[in-house]
Motif scaffolding. Structure first.
Motif, PDB file in Angstrom:
ATOM      1  N   ILE A 124       0.853  -1.186   0.000  1.00 44.60           N
ATOM      2  CA  ILE A 124       0.000   0.000   0.000  1.00 44.60           C
ATOM      3  C   ILE A 124       0.886   1.231   0.000  1.00 44.60           C
ATOM      4  O   ILE A 124       1.777   1.357   0.849  1.00 44.60           O
ATOM      5  N   LEU A 135      -5.224   5.043   4.620  1.00 43.75           N
ATOM      6  CA  LEU A 135      -4.415   3.829   4.748  1.00 43.75           C
ATOM      7  C   LEU A 135      -5.248   2.684   5.323  1.00 43.75           C
ATOM      8  O   LEU A 135      -5.254   1.575   4.795  1.00 43.75           O
ATOM      9  N   GLU A 139      -6.252  -0.744   3.462  1.00 38.84           N
ATOM     10  CA  GLU A 139      -5.960  -2.043   4.081  1.00 38.84           C
ATOM     11  C   GLU A 139      -7.214  -2.900   4.149  1.00 38.84           C
ATOM     12  O   GLU A 139      -7.170  -4.099   3.862  1.00 38.84           O
ATOM     13  N   ARG A 152       3.411  -0.816   4.114  1.00 37.30           N
ATOM     14  CA  ARG A 152       2.790   0.495   3.926  1.00 37.30           C
ATOM     15  C   ARG A 152       3.897   1.494   3.688  1.00 37.30           C
ATOM     16  O   ARG A 152       4.852   1.531   4.469  1.00 37.30           O
ATOM     17  N   ILE A 167       4.988   2.328   8.954  1.00 32.44           N
ATOM     18  CA  ILE A 167       4.927   2.922   7.624  1.00 32.44           C
ATOM     19  C   ILE A 167       6.332   3.367   7.222  1.00 32.44           C
ATOM     20  O   ILE A 167       7.007   4.072   7.975  1.00 32.44           O
TER      21      ILE A 167
END
Length: 184
Positions: A124, A135, A139, A152, A167
């Motif tokens: 992502i 986010l 997800e 991420r 992240i």
């Protein structure tokens, strides 16, 4: 007012934009900045975990999504759209709240994309992570499709997201006071 930021060795002056009377944000926009998009994609790919496909929420991350796929040689990437489109055969849908979009927004993927994600490692990405709502919604779409979140990533982490260790980002972006000074 602007804020100078260094993103993996590339400098940009971000205009400061009012969100509320006591909150301003640095406007980070990849649209139209080819050099920045290519640079950020390469820098993120250097740090990316192993993945099968990349997904990003619409819309500001689209250039980054495309460029990361192009540089990595990927033949397919996914986009979590804000609305269902007539060409979609079916949809998975999640509602989110973002600080840069007034009100609720919806993220949607097509059932054909969901079928391709099933059982695959999905990375992502986004341009800026701030509240983390986009986010989380992305997800949820990946997981609903049967995909496995591989990681991420974002170009910038803003505000509270700066302290998140789940992240991968290229640089922090503070929030700002009305006078242009960073908030503490």
């Amino acid at each position: 007012m602007t804020y100078e930021i260094d993103i993996a060795g590339l400098k940009r002056d971000l205009p400061l934009c009012k969100v509320t009377d006591d909150l301003y944000i640095g406007a980070f926009v990849l649209f139209g900045d080819v050099e920045l998009t290519v640079h950020c994609a390469a820098a993120l790919l250097e740090r990316a975990p192993e993945y099968d496909y990349i997904i990003a929420p619409e819309a500001k991350a689209i250039p980054l999504l495309y460029e990361m796929a192009r540089q990595s040689g990927a033949e397919k990437y996914f986009l979590a759209r804000k609305k269902a489109k007539a060409y979609m055969t079916g949809v998975f849908e999640v509602t989110v709240q973002s600080i840069t979009t007034a009100g609720e927004q919806t993220l949607v993927i097509d059932t054909e994309d969901a079928a391709q994600m099933n059982g695959k490692k999905i990375l992502i990405i986004d341009d800026v992570i701030s509240t983390g709502e986009s986010l989380r919604a992305t997800e949820a779409l990946v997981e609903k499709a049967g995909g496995i979140v591989a990681g991420r990533m974002a170009v910038l982490a803003e505000g509270d997201a700066i302290s998140r260790d789940d992240i991968i980002t290229l640089a922090p972006l503070p929030l700002f006071n009305p006078d242009g000074s960073p908030k503490e």
